[in-house]
Write a protein that holds these residues in place. Structure first.
Motif, PDB file in Angstrom:
ATOM      1  N   LEU A  91      24.067  33.384  45.833  1.00 34.35           N
ATOM      2  CA  LEU A  91      25.314  33.973  46.332  1.00 34.35           C
ATOM      3  C   LEU A  91      26.460  32.979  46.233  1.00 34.35           C
ATOM      4  CD1 LEU A  91      24.088  36.031  49.413  1.00 34.35           C
ATOM      5  CD2 LEU A  91      24.790  36.889  47.172  1.00 34.35           C
ATOM      6  N   LYS A  92      26.182  31.709  46.526  1.00 35.49           N
ATOM      7  CA  LYS A  92      27.222  30.669  46.399  1.00 35.49           C
ATOM      8  C   LYS A  92      27.734  30.610  44.960  1.00 35.49           C
ATOM      9  CE  LYS A  92      25.698  27.235  49.745  1.00 35.49           C
ATOM     10  NZ  LYS A  92      25.261  25.837  49.876  1.00 35.49           N
ATOM     11  N   ILE A  93      26.805  30.611  44.023  1.00 37.01           N
ATOM     12  CA  ILE A  93      27.175  30.541  42.602  1.00 37.01           C
ATOM     13  C   ILE A  93      27.994  31.764  42.217  1.00 37.01           C
ATOM     14  CG2 ILE A  93      26.229  30.611  40.251  1.00 37.01           C
ATOM     15  CD1 ILE A  93      23.834  28.918  41.443  1.00 37.01           C
ATOM     16  N   SER A  94      27.552  32.947  42.651  1.00 37.16           N
ATOM     17  CA  SER A  94      28.283  34.182  42.344  1.00 37.16           C
ATOM     18  C   SER A  94      29.677  34.154  42.959  1.00 37.16           C
ATOM     19  CB  SER A  94      27.520  35.398  42.863  1.00 37.16           C
ATOM     20  OG  SER A  94      26.301  35.532  42.196  1.00 37.16           O
ATOM     21  N   LYS A  95      29.779  33.681  44.181  1.00 34.41           N
ATOM     22  CA  LYS A  95      31.075  33.619  44.869  1.00 34.41           C
ATOM     23  C   LYS A  95      32.017  32.679  44.112  1.00 34.41           C
ATOM     24  CE  LYS A  95      33.420  34.379  48.841  1.00 34.41           C
ATOM     25  NZ  LYS A  95      33.562  35.600  49.583  1.00 34.41           N
ATOM     26  N   LYS A  96      31.502  31.540  43.683  1.00 39.28           N
ATOM     27  CA  LYS A  96      32.334  30.590  42.926  1.00 39.28           C
ATOM     28  C   LYS A  96      32.834  31.227  41.637  1.00 39.28           C
ATOM     29  CE  LYS A  96      30.783  26.040  44.307  1.00 39.28           C
ATOM     30  NZ  LYS A  96      30.162  24.785  43.873  1.00 39.28           N
ATOM     31  N   SER A  97      31.945  31.903  40.917  1.00 37.46           N
ATOM     32  CA  SER A  97      32.366  32.500  39.651  1.00 37.46           C
ATOM     33  C   SER A  97      33.347  33.638  39.880  1.00 37.46           C
ATOM     34  CB  SER A  97      31.172  32.956  38.821  1.00 37.46           C
ATOM     35  OG  SER A  97      30.528  34.031  39.433  1.00 37.46           O
ATOM     36  N   LEU A  98      33.202  34.374  40.964  1.00 37.20           N
ATOM     37  CA  LEU A  98      34.161  35.427  41.300  1.00 37.20           C
ATOM     38  C   LEU A  98      35.545  34.832  41.533  1.00 37.20           C
ATOM     39  CD1 LEU A  98      32.278  37.712  43.835  1.00 37.20           C
ATOM     40  CD2 LEU A  98      33.241  38.406  41.662  1.00 37.20           C
ATOM     41  N   HIS A  99      35.590  33.735  42.260  1.00 39.28           N
ATOM     42  CA  HIS A  99      36.874  33.116  42.600  1.00 39.28           C
ATOM     43  C   HIS A  99      37.540  32.496  41.372  1.00 39.28           C
ATOM     44  CE1 HIS A  99      37.087  33.612  46.951  1.00 39.28           C
ATOM     45  NE2 HIS A  99      35.785  33.723  46.842  1.00 39.28           N
ATOM     46  N   ARG A 100      36.743  31.977  40.460  1.00 39.68           N
ATOM     47  CA  ARG A 100      37.324  31.424  39.224  1.00 39.68           C
ATOM     48  C   ARG A 100      37.912  32.528  38.369  1.00 39.68           C
ATOM     49  NH1 ARG A 100      32.905  27.601  39.039  1.00 39.68           N
ATOM     50  NH2 ARG A 100      31.691  29.200  38.036  1.00 39.68           N
ATOM     51  N   GLY A 101      37.266  33.693  38.382  1.00 39.90           N
ATOM     52  CA  GLY A 101      37.706  34.791  37.539  1.00 39.90           C
ATOM     53  C   GLY A 101      38.794  35.650  38.152  1.00 39.90           C
ATOM     54  N   ASN A 102      39.021  35.514  39.470  1.00 37.51           N
ATOM     55  CA  ASN A 102      40.001  36.372  40.142  1.00 37.51           C
ATOM     56  C   ASN A 102      40.786  35.551  41.159  1.00 37.51           C
ATOM     57  OD1 ASN A 102      41.422  38.300  41.564  1.00 37.51           O
ATOM     58  ND2 ASN A 102      39.729  39.743  41.647  1.00 37.51           N
ATOM     59  N   PRO A 103      41.966  35.042  40.786  1.00 41.24           N
ATOM     60  CA  PRO A 103      42.743  34.216  41.684  1.00 41.24           C
ATOM     61  C   PRO A 103      43.096  34.885  43.018  1.00 41.24           C
ATOM     62  CG  PRO A 103      43.680  34.191  39.481  1.00 41.24           C
ATOM     63  CD  PRO A 103      42.595  35.230  39.499  1.00 41.24           C
ATOM     64  N   SER A 104      43.198  36.207  43.053  1.00 40.77           N
ATOM     65  CA  SER A 104      43.531  36.858  44.316  1.00 40.77           C
ATOM     66  C   SER A 104      42.376  36.726  45.310  1.00 40.77           C
ATOM     67  CB  SER A 104      43.876  38.325  44.116  1.00 40.77           C
ATOM     68  OG  SER A 104      42.735  39.050  43.683  1.00 40.77           O
ATOM     69  N   LEU A 105      41.120  36.680  44.827  1.00 44.67           N
ATOM     70  CA  LEU A 105      39.988  36.449  45.706  1.00 44.67           C
ATOM     71  C   LEU A 105      39.998  35.008  46.207  1.00 44.67           C
ATOM     72  CD1 LEU A 105      36.930  38.227  44.050  1.00 44.67           C
ATOM     73  CD2 LEU A 105      38.024  38.803  46.189  1.00 44.67           C
ATOM     74  N   ALA A 106      40.380  34.083  45.357  1.00 47.39           N
ATOM     75  CA  ALA A 106      40.416  32.672  45.748  1.00 47.39           C
ATOM     76  C   ALA A 106      41.387  32.481  46.898  1.00 47.39           C
ATOM     77  CB  ALA A 106      40.804  31.795  44.565  1.00 47.39           C
ATOM     78  N   SER A 107      42.495  33.190  46.899  1.00 45.50           N
ATOM     79  CA  SER A 107      43.472  33.027  47.989  1.00 45.50           C
ATOM     80  C   SER A 107      42.917  33.560  49.293  1.00 45.50           C
ATOM     81  CB  SER A 107      44.782  33.732  47.641  1.00 45.50           C
ATOM     82  OG  SER A 107      44.579  35.124  47.563  1.00 45.50           O
ATOM     83  N   LYS A 108      41.977  34.519  49.267  1.00 45.73           N
ATOM     84  CA  LYS A 108      41.361  35.019  50.494  1.00 45.73           C
ATOM     85  C   LYS A 108      40.494  33.956  51.141  1.00 45.73           C
ATOM     86  CE  LYS A 108      40.968  39.931  49.467  1.00 45.73           C
ATOM     87  NZ  LYS A 108      40.013  41.021  49.283  1.00 45.73           N
ATOM     88  N   ALA A 109      39.901  33.081  50.321  1.00 51.19           N
ATOM     89  CA  ALA A 109      38.972  32.076  50.844  1.00 51.19           C
ATOM     90  C   ALA A 109      39.695  30.922  51.498  1.00 51.19           C
ATOM     91  CB  ALA A 109      38.099  31.552  49.709  1.00 51.19           C
ATOM     92  N   LYS A 110      40.985  30.810  51.321  1.00 54.61           N
ATOM     93  CA  LYS A 110      41.735  29.684  51.885  1.00 54.61           C
ATOM     94  C   LYS A 110      41.972  29.881  53.348  1.00 54.61           C
ATOM     95  CE  LYS A 110      43.897  28.646  47.582  1.00 54.61           C
ATOM     96  NZ  LYS A 110      45.057  28.685  46.792  1.00 54.61           N
TER      97      LYS A 110
END
Length: 110
Positions: A91-110
């Motif tokens: 799940l960690k690996i999947s979450k990382k790849s999701l965030h790399r591929g979708n900047p809007s998801l990365a902003s949610k994690a901040k």
């Protein structure tokens, strides 16, 4: 030895004004950075398997999408009886790849 339960009881026994002060300090010092790395936010997830519902919540997707991803091989799981179980590491690996591929998801994690 301090345990979470003991600390919790001590906090509950504090006068309300002291509890407010404590949580104010935690809020100021606990979130003193504007930007946290993915590791800082997600590195401390539990070590035992996630259910389908928990995995979907962690990945910030619907359960239907999770099941679709399982079918196409985008994410792996194990079947335990009739239940699906997801590895925290995967799940960690999947979450990382999701965030790399979708900047809007990365902003949610901040």
């Amino acid at each position: 030895m301090n345990t979470a339960e003991k600390v919790y009881r001590e906090i509950i026994e504090m006068p309300v004004s002291e509890r407010e002060r404590l949580f104010g300090i935690i809020a100021r010092k606990g979130f003193d950075k504007d930007i946290y790395s993915h590791e800082e936010v997600f590195d401390d997830i539990r070590r035992f398997p996630f259910s389908a519902k928990e995995a979907a919540e962690y990945l910030e997707i619907s359960e239907i999408t999770l099941r679709r991803w399982i079918k196409i091989g985008k994410i792996r799981c194990q079947k335990i009886g009739r239940q699906l179980a997801f590895s925290p590491e995967e799940l960690k690996i999947s979450k990382k790849s999701l965030h790399r591929g979708n900047p809007s998801l990365a902003s949610k994690a901040k």
